[in-house]
Motif scaffolding. Structure first.
Motif, PDB file in Angstrom:
ATOM      1  N   THR A   1      -3.685  24.077   2.358  1.00  0.00           N
ATOM      2  CA  THR A   1      -4.148  22.771   2.155  1.00  0.00           C
ATOM      3  C   THR A   1      -4.080  22.130   3.350  1.00  0.00           C
ATOM      4  N   SER A   2      -5.152  21.205   4.014  1.00  0.00           N
ATOM      5  CA  SER A   2      -5.138  20.468   5.032  1.00  0.00           C
ATOM      6  C   SER A   2      -4.627  19.050   4.676  1.00  0.00           C
ATOM      7  N   LEU A   3      -3.633  18.459   5.423  1.00  0.00           N
ATOM      8  CA  LEU A   3      -3.072  17.116   5.214  1.00  0.00           C
ATOM      9  C   LEU A   3      -3.823  16.143   5.977  1.00  0.00           C
ATOM     10  N   ALA A   4      -4.761  16.599   6.684  1.00  0.00           N
ATOM     11  CA  ALA A   4      -5.772  15.607   7.541  1.00  0.00           C
ATOM     12  C   ALA A   4      -6.396  14.703   6.604  1.00  0.00           C
ATOM     13  N   GLY A   5      -6.444  13.539   7.046  1.00  0.00           N
ATOM     14  CA  GLY A   5      -7.407  12.529   6.199  1.00  0.00           C
ATOM     15  C   GLY A   5      -6.441  11.960   5.007  1.00  0.00           C
ATOM     16  N   LYS A   6      -5.338  12.275   4.928  1.00  0.00           N
ATOM     17  CA  LYS A   6      -4.618  11.937   3.716  1.00  0.00           C
ATOM     18  C   LYS A   6      -3.660  10.589   3.973  1.00  0.00           C
ATOM     19  N   HIS A   7      -4.044   9.871   5.210  1.00  0.00           N
ATOM     20  CA  HIS A   7      -3.511   8.594   5.631  1.00  0.00           C
ATOM     21  C   HIS A   7      -4.280   7.685   5.033  1.00  0.00           C
ATOM     22  N   THR A   8      -3.810   6.729   4.314  1.00  0.00           N
ATOM     23  CA  THR A   8      -4.534   5.612   3.812  1.00  0.00           C
ATOM     24  C   THR A   8      -5.305   4.798   5.219  1.00  0.00           C
TER      25      THR A   8
ATOM     26  N   HIS B   1      -1.885   8.820  -2.064  1.00  0.00           N
ATOM     27  CA  HIS B   1      -1.089   9.172  -0.677  1.00  0.00           C
ATOM     28  C   HIS B   1      -0.395  10.457  -1.082  1.00  0.00           C
ATOM     29  N   LEU B   2       0.115  11.120   0.123  1.00  0.00           N
ATOM     30  CA  LEU B   2       0.831  12.187  -0.047  1.00  0.00           C
ATOM     31  C   LEU B   2       1.885  12.302  -1.200  1.00  0.00           C
TER      32      LEU B   2
ATOM     33  N   ALA C   1       0.661  -1.111  -0.080  1.00  0.00           N
ATOM     34  CA  ALA C   1      -0.032   0.040   0.067  1.00  0.00           C
ATOM     35  C   ALA C   1       0.802   1.429   0.018  1.00  0.00           C
ATOM     36  N   SER C   2       0.364   2.318  -0.733  1.00  0.00           N
ATOM     37  CA  SER C   2       1.115   3.595  -0.676  1.00  0.00           C
ATOM     38  C   SER C   2       2.327   3.757  -1.091  1.00  0.00           C
ATOM     39  N   GLY C   3       2.578   2.719  -2.116  1.00  0.00           N
ATOM     40  CA  GLY C   3       3.847   2.573  -2.812  1.00  0.00           C
ATOM     41  C   GLY C   3       4.954   1.625  -2.129  1.00  0.00           C
TER      42      GLY C   3
ATOM     43  N   PHE D   1      -0.780   8.033  13.579  1.00  0.00           N
ATOM     44  CA  PHE D   1      -0.399   9.310  12.977  1.00  0.00           C
ATOM     45  C   PHE D   1       0.947   9.411  12.518  1.00  0.00           C
ATOM     46  N   VAL D   2       0.905   9.497  11.166  1.00  0.00           N
ATOM     47  CA  VAL D   2       2.225   9.686  10.431  1.00  0.00           C
ATOM     48  C   VAL D   2       2.493  11.109   9.999  1.00  0.00           C
ATOM     49  N   HIS D   3       3.241  11.533  10.541  1.00  0.00           N
ATOM     50  CA  HIS D   3       3.574  12.949  10.123  1.00  0.00           C
ATOM     51  C   HIS D   3       3.771  13.199   8.637  1.00  0.00           C
TER      52      HIS D   3
END
Length: 996
Positions: A846-853, A868-869, A530-532, A582-584
Motif C-alpha cells: 500500500t502506498s502512503l503517498a497522498g494520505k496527508h491531509t 488520515h493514517l 484536523a487529523s484528530g 512531508f510528514v513521514h
C-alpha cells in the motif's frame, strides 16, 4: 458556571397547608399535572466564547409566563450572553426554536420568546404567575424541571433562608451580586436551571438558579427584579438598569455593630433592627466608576433618597429609575453619618453587546461581570478566547485584557479595531495585556495575524430580538510585502568564522560550531482542528538539511495538525513563512519548505551565514552499516528552540522496537514497525525537539527526536534515537522535486520481534536459525505478524496474524526497517512461515503517498476530511472517504451527537463518497434567507418567535467500529456558515480559505 440543577423529588400524595393553616382545595399532585403544561425543556447551543460563558451544548428548563405573547422565563446562564440558539420542548413534545429576547446584565434571569401560532394540535400552555411577595421561610414548594435531562421531573422542599447573599460559583464562572438569594436543601442536578419554584397555589415565588458543590444546598433567585423587567419585556422595551459600579452585601445588625455602627445611633437615623434582619454594606468599588471616591469599602448604607434601612430591592428600585441622574445615599463611614451624592451610570453601557472574531480569537470589552473579582477598572479589551494562541507565534492565552497595541492605548473594542486597521496581514504587532483576575500580572508580547486564517467578523447583538448579526471585518486584511521580517527591535551583529572548527581540540565541539548555523526556530499555529488534533500552538527547533531548496527537518511534535501555519526564524533575526512539505508516515519526523529567496538581502547577510546538515555522508562507513551499534560512543548536538546547540557526550545503550498507543479521543499518530535506539546518559533536553547523534569521527549517524504526544498530555516529552539512513529516500525526493514524495509502501500489518527459540517453535527451519544466530545479539530474531491493519478481500493474497516473515525477495529481514518501508513496487515477494510450513507469498503493498491531509471542510459543526493514517489503522470497518475528525462544541451536530471519529455516508438523501460531494451538498442546502435575516437583525427589526435560517437534515454515519447511526440536525447557517480550506499538490503550496 452555575450548575444547571435544583429540582426537588416529589411526593404526589402530599397535601400542603395553606398560609392560613387550612387544607387547600388543590392537592400537590393535581397542581403538578397543571405545571407540566407550563414548563418547557430547553436545549441550548453556545457557539462562541463570551465573557465567562464557554461553548457547548446543554439542557435546562424554562416556564411560560405569558402564553398570549409566548414569553418564557429562565436563567441568564442558560441563555448565555453570547451568540447561541435554543430550542424548547413542550409537554406534548412539540419543539420550537426560541428567540433570546432579554437577559439581565447582572442577575441570573432571562426571557425567551416563541410564536404561539407555531404550536399545533390546539395546544395552549398555561401561564405561571410571578408572585415574589408569597415567598416565606418554611414554605413548602415544588419544582418541575428538566432535571438531569429527564423531562418533567418533580422535586419538593421547604424554603429555609430568604436573605442569603448571592452564591459564589468561582472566579472563572458567572456570578450574581447585589441581590438576595433563597436557599433550600435539594437533590437536584444539572438541567433544572430555570425551573419555577412554586407554592401550593401554583404561583412562582422564585427561580431555580444553582446549587452548592458537594452539598444539597440549592439557590433560588427572588423575583422582584424579574417582575420589574417582565413588564418592559412584554411591551418590547428594554428595562432601565443603573449601576454605581459598586457591589453591596447584606450584613446582620450584629455585624454592623462590630463595624462601629451604634444601634441607638442607627435607630435615630431610622434603622429598625426589629423590622429587618440587617443592613447593606459596600463590599467592592470599581476604580473609575461613579462610586469611586464617593463610597468606601466597609461603608454601611443607612438610607437612599430619604428612605431608611433599604434592602437590595429598595436600593435598586431607586438606582434603576435614576439612570443618568444622581441618587442621595445616607451612609455610615469612619464612625460618622454622612450624605453622599452619586451619579448613576447606565448598566448597559458597560455590558458588552459586540465582539470581534479574528485569527481564531474572540475579543470584546471588559464587563462589570469580569471586573467583579479583582475590582478592576472597566477598561480594555477582553480575550474571551485566544483560539490558536490568539495571533500567530503567541502563547498569551485567553482571559487576558488588552491594554495597548503598538504603544496605543485600547480602552475599548472600537479603538482596538481602529488600531488594527492600520496593521497589515502578517505584520508584527506589540500587544500589552494584563490578567483581569490579577492586574499585577502584566505581559508584553510580539505577535502577528497569519497569512491564512478564517476571515474576521464583527458580531453585534440586537437589543430588540437578542439575535446577533455579523459583518465582515476588513482590518489586518491587507497582505504585507513579501520581505523578511525582523522580529528584534535592533539588528545584532553575528559573524561566522569557518576556521573556528579547525582550531577546536574536540571534534564534536568543532562540528557543533559548524552546524550551529543550521539550527532554526520553528513556530506552528493551526488554522483549525484536523487529523484528530485540536488547535495547537507549538514552538521548537529544527535543522536546515537543504539550503538551496529551503528544506528543514523537525520533529512531528511541531506539526501534529496538518493545517499548521508555519514560521521559521533564522539566527534569531529573520522570520519567514514555511509550508509542511512531508510528514513521514512511519517515523516521528517531518520536512518543512521555505522560500530561500526571502532571505536574500536580509540584514546581516543571514542567508550567507546559514549552513545545512549533510545527512547522506557517513564517512568511511557503508550505508548498509550506518546504524549505530549498541555500545558505540558518540555525541548528541541538541538544537535549542531559541538557537544554539547543547553538546552532550553519550553512548548507544540499546536498540528496540518503537510502539506507541493511540488516544481514542484525538487519534494522535501512532508509530509501529520502527526500530529505534536509546542513549545513556540522555541529554537534558526538556526544551529541545531534535538533535543529531554523531559518532567519534563527527559523522552524523542518527537523530535524537522528541515524540509527538497526545493533546491531553502535551507536557510529556519522550525521546528516541532514529537512524539517519531511514530518512534519506524522502530527503532525496524533496531535493529533486516539488511534488510530495512517494517513497513509502507498506504491508498493512504490524510486526513483533520474537526470539530464535520462539521462531523455532513456530516452524522456522534450522538453516534459517543457524544463519540468524551468526548475527549480533541485536539482530538475532524473527518477525511475526501480530496485527493486520487492513483487511483484504477474500480472494486477495495477504499476510495473516502468526505469519513469520523471513525474507523480502532474496534479502534477509535483519531489522524491523527491512519490512516496514518497501519501495518501487506494488507487490512484495515474501518468504513466510505459516502454520509451521515455509511458503512463498506475493502480497500487495500500500502506498502512503497522498494520505496527508490537504483539504478540510467545515459543515454543521463537523470538520470533514479524508481519513488520515491513524484512522486507517484503527478502523475495523471498511475504509470510507469522508471522515469527521472533529466536532465543534456548541455546533448543530454537537447538540445531537456527542463524540467524534466517524465516517459520513449520506447527507439529506445525497450519497457522500468524496469531499466534493460534501461541498456540493453544503452549497445546495444553504439557507437562502440567511443574509436577509442577518440584515433584519442588524436593522433592529422586531421578529416573531425564534425562527432562524437553516433546515433540518438527516445525516447517516458509520463509527470506526462499523456501527451505523442516523441523526437529524438543524444547520443554523447564521452562526455556523460552511467553509473549506485546501492546498495544492506541491510541497510549497499553502492553505487557501474558501466559503461554501
Amino acid at each position: 458556571m452555575p450548575t444547571e440543577d435544583t429540582t426537588l423529588p416529589s411526593d404526589s400524595a402530599s397535601v400542603a397547608a395553606s398560609t392560613n393553616g387550612e387544607k387547600p382545595d388543590i392537592r400537590w399532585d393535581t397542581l403538578q399535572d397543571r405545571l407540566r403544561l407550563s414548563v418547557v425543556s430547553i436545549s441550548s447551543s453556545h457557539s462562541f466564547y463570551f465573557g465567562h460563558a464557554g461553548v457547548g451544548s446543554s439542557y435546562a428548563t424554562g416556564f411560560v409566563v405569558d402564553a398570549e405573547q409566548g414569553i418564557i422565563l429562565s436563567n441568564r446562564h442558560v441563555m448565555g450572553p453570547g451568540p447561541s440558539f435554543h430550542k424548547a420542548t413542550f409537554f406534548n413534545n412539540q419543539e420550537l426554536f426560541l428567540q433570546p429576547t432579554y437577559y439581565d446584565p447582572i442577575h441570573d434571569f432571562a426571557f425567551f420568546r416563541y410564536d404561539p401560532a407555531d404550536l399545533k394540535n390546539s395546544f395552549v400552555p398555561k401561564e405561571i404567575k410571578l408572585a415574589p411577595e408569597k415567598a416565606r421561610s418554611g414554605m413548602e414548594f415544588r419544582i418541575v424541571g428538566n432535571n438531569a435531562n429527564e423531562k418533567m421531573s418533580v422535586h419538593q422542599g421547604e424554603l429555609s433562608q430568604l436573605d442569603r447573599n448571592a452564591p459564589d460559583y468561582g472566579a472563572n464562572s458567572y456570578v450574581d451580586f447585589n441581590t438576595f438569594y433563597y436557599q433550600a436543601s435539594s437533590t437536584s442536578y444539572s438541567g433544572s436551571s430555570g425551573s419555577p419554584v412554586v407554592d401550593i397555589e401554583g404561583n412562582a415565588v422564585a427561580l431555580n438558579a444553582g446549587s452548592g458543590c458537594g452539598s444539597s444546598s440549592s439557590f433560588f433567585l427572588p423575583l422582584e427584579r424579574v417582575v420589574y423587567a417582565f413588564e418592559y419585556v412584554r411591551r418590547w422595551e428594554i428595562p432601565p438598569r443603573g449601576t454605581l459600579q459598586a457591589v453591596f452585601k447584606h450584613i446582620t445588625h450584629v455585624q454592623a455593630a462590630h463595624l462601629g455602627l451604634d444601634p441607638e445611633a442607627a435607630a435615630r437615623e431610622g434603622v429598625r433592627a426589629d423590622a429587618t434582619t440587617g443592613v447593606l454594606s459596600v463590599d467592592k468599588i470599581l476604580p473609575g466608576g461613579p462610586a469611586d471616591g464617593k463610597l468606601e469599602v466597609g461603608d454601611i448604607i443607612i438610607g437612599v433618597e430619604g428612605k431608611p434601612s433599604p434592602v437590595f430591592t429598595e436600593l435598586f428600585e431607586v438606582i434603576d429609575s435614576s439612570v443618568g441622574k444622581q441618587v442621595s445615599l445616607r451612609v455610615f463611614s469612619h464612625g460618622e453619618f454622612k450624605t453622599v451624592i452619586v451619579d448613576v451610570m447606565d448598566l448597559y453601557d458597560i455590558t458588552p453587546s459586540q465582539f470581534l472574531s479574528i485569527g481564531g480569537a474572540t475579543l470584546h470589552n471588559l464587563s462589570l461581570q469580569l471586573a467583579f473579582y479583582s475590582s478592576a477598572r472597566i477598561a480594555g479589551v477582553y480575550i474571551a478566547w485566544s483560539g490558536c494562541g490568539f495571533f500567530l507565534n503567541s502563547d498569551i492565552g485567553h482571559r487576558k485584557v488588552i491594554q495597548a497595541v503598538n504603544g496605543i492605548s485600547t480602552p475599548d473594542l472600537p479603538t482596538l479595531m481602529n488600531v488594527l486597521n492600520r496593521v497589515g496581514r502578517d505584520d508584527p504587532i506589540v500587544v500589552k495585556v494584563i490578567d483581569h483576575r490579577d492586574p499585577r500580572d502584566e505581559a508584553v508580547f510580539v505577535t502577528r495575524l497569519p497569512s491564512l486564517c478564517i476571515p474576521g467578523q464583527v458580531f453585534t447583538r440586537s437589543k430588540v430580538t437578542g439575535f446577533w448579526s455579523r459583518e465582515p471585518y476588513l482590518g489586518m486584511s491587507k497582505l504585507g510585502d513579501a520581505v523578511p521580517a525582523l522580529v528584534n527591535g535592533f539588528a545584532q551583529s553575528v559573524t561566522f568564522d569557518s576556521a573556528s572548527g579547525e582550531a577546536a581540540v574536540d571534534a564534536a565541539v568543532g562540528l557543533a560550531q559548524s552546524i550551529e548555523y543550521a539550527v532554526v526556530s520553528i513556530s506552528s499555529n493551526s488554522v483549525c482542528p484536523a487529523s484528530g488534533q485540536y488547535n495547537l500552538t507549538e514552538t521548537g527547533s529544527g535543522f536546515i538539511v537543504c539550503k538551496q531548496r529551503g528544506i528543514v527537518l523537525c520533529s512531528t511534535r511541531l506539526v501534529r495538525n496538518p493545517t499548521s501555519i508555519l514560521s521559521i526564524m533564522f539566527l534569531g533575526l529573520v522570520s519567514v513563512p514555511a509550508t509542511l512539505a512531508f510528514v513521514h508516515p512511519l517515523y516521528p519526523v517531518a520536512f518543512l519548505k521555505y522560500n530561500p529567496v526571502r532571505l536574500h538581502g536580509a540584514d546581516n547577510d543571514v542567508d550567507r551565514q546559514l549552513v545545512e546538515l549533510d545527512l547522506s555522508s557517513f564517512g568511511n562507513v557503508a550505508v548498509a552499516n550506518a546504524r549505530l551499534a549498541v555500545g558505540s560512543r558518540g555525541t548528541v548536538l541538541m538544537g535549542k528552540p531559541n538557537g544554539g546547540l547543547e553538546v552532550v557526550p553519550t553512548s548507544v545503550s540499546g536498540r528496540r522496537q518503537l510502539s506507541t498507543n493511540t488516544c481514542s479521543a484525538c487519534l494522535d499518530q501512532r508509530f509501529y514497525n520502527t526500530e529505534v535506539f536509546s542513549l545513556s546518559p540522555e541529554p537534558d533536553s526538556s526544551t529541545g525537539d531534535l538533535g543529531v547523534v554523531c559518532d567519534t569521527n563527527s559523522c552524523i549517524r542518527g537523530l535524537w527526536v522528541c515524540l509527538p504526544c497526545c493533546y491531553h498530555d502535551r507536557a510529556k516529552r519522550n525521546y528516541v534515537g532514529l537512524d539517519v539512513l531511514l530518512l534519506l529516500p524522502a530527503l532525496e525526493s524533496l531535493r529533486a522535486s516539488d511534488v510530495s514524495p512517494d517513497v513509502v509502501r507498506v504491508l498493512d500489518v504490524e510486526f513483533k520481534r520474537l526470539t530464535l527459540e520462539t521462531g523455532k517453535v513456530l516452524g522456522v527451519g534450522s538453516s534459517h536459525i543457524r544463519e540468524l544466530a551468526q548475527a549480533s545479539p541485536v539482530q538475532r530474531g524473527v518477525f511475526m505478524v501480530c496485527n493486520v491493519l487492513r483487511k483484504r478481500q477474500a480472494d486477495t493474497v495477504s499476510l495473516e496474524i502468526g505469519d513469520v516473515v523471513l525474507k523480502v525477495g532474496d534479502k534477509r529481514a535483519w531489522h524491523m526497517d527491512d519490512l516496514a518501508c518497501l519501495r518501487d513496487s506494488d507487490k512484495a515477494e515474501l518468504t513466510v512461515v505459516r502454520n509451521g510450513q515455509e511458503i512463498l507469498l506475493t502480497v500487495p503493498t500500500t502506498s502512503l503517498a497522498g494520505k496527508h491531509t490537504r483539504r478540510v471542510i467545515y459543515w454543521a459543526g463537523m470538520l470533514l476530511q479524508e481519513p488520515h493514517l491513524t484512522v486507517l489503522g484503527q478502523a475495523t470497518c471498511p475504509w470510507l472517504n469522508v471522515f469527521s475528525s472533529f466536532v465543534m462544541a456548541g455546533s448543530p451536530i454537537d447538540r445531537e451527537l456527542h463524540g467524534v471519529n466517524f465516517f459520513i455516508t449520506e447527507i439529506d438523501g445525497h450519497p457522500i463518497l468524496t469531499l466534493d460531494d460534501v461541498a456540493n451538498v453544503a452549497r445546495e442546502i444553504k439557507s437562502p434567507d440567511v443574509e436577509e435575516f442577518n440584515r433584519n437583525v442588524a436593522s433592529g427589526q422586531r421578529l416573531r418567535g425564534g425562527k432562524i435560517p437553516g433546515r433540518f437534515v438527516k445525516v447517516s454515519l458509520v463509527k470506526l467500529t462499523g456501527e451505523k447511526k442516523v441523526v437529524s440536525l438543524h444547520t443554523h447557517d447564521l452562526y455556523n456558515p460552511s467553509w473549506q480550506i485546501h492546498r495544492g499538490p506541491l510541497i510549497s503550496d499553502d492553505w487557501v480559505w474558501e466559503r461554501l
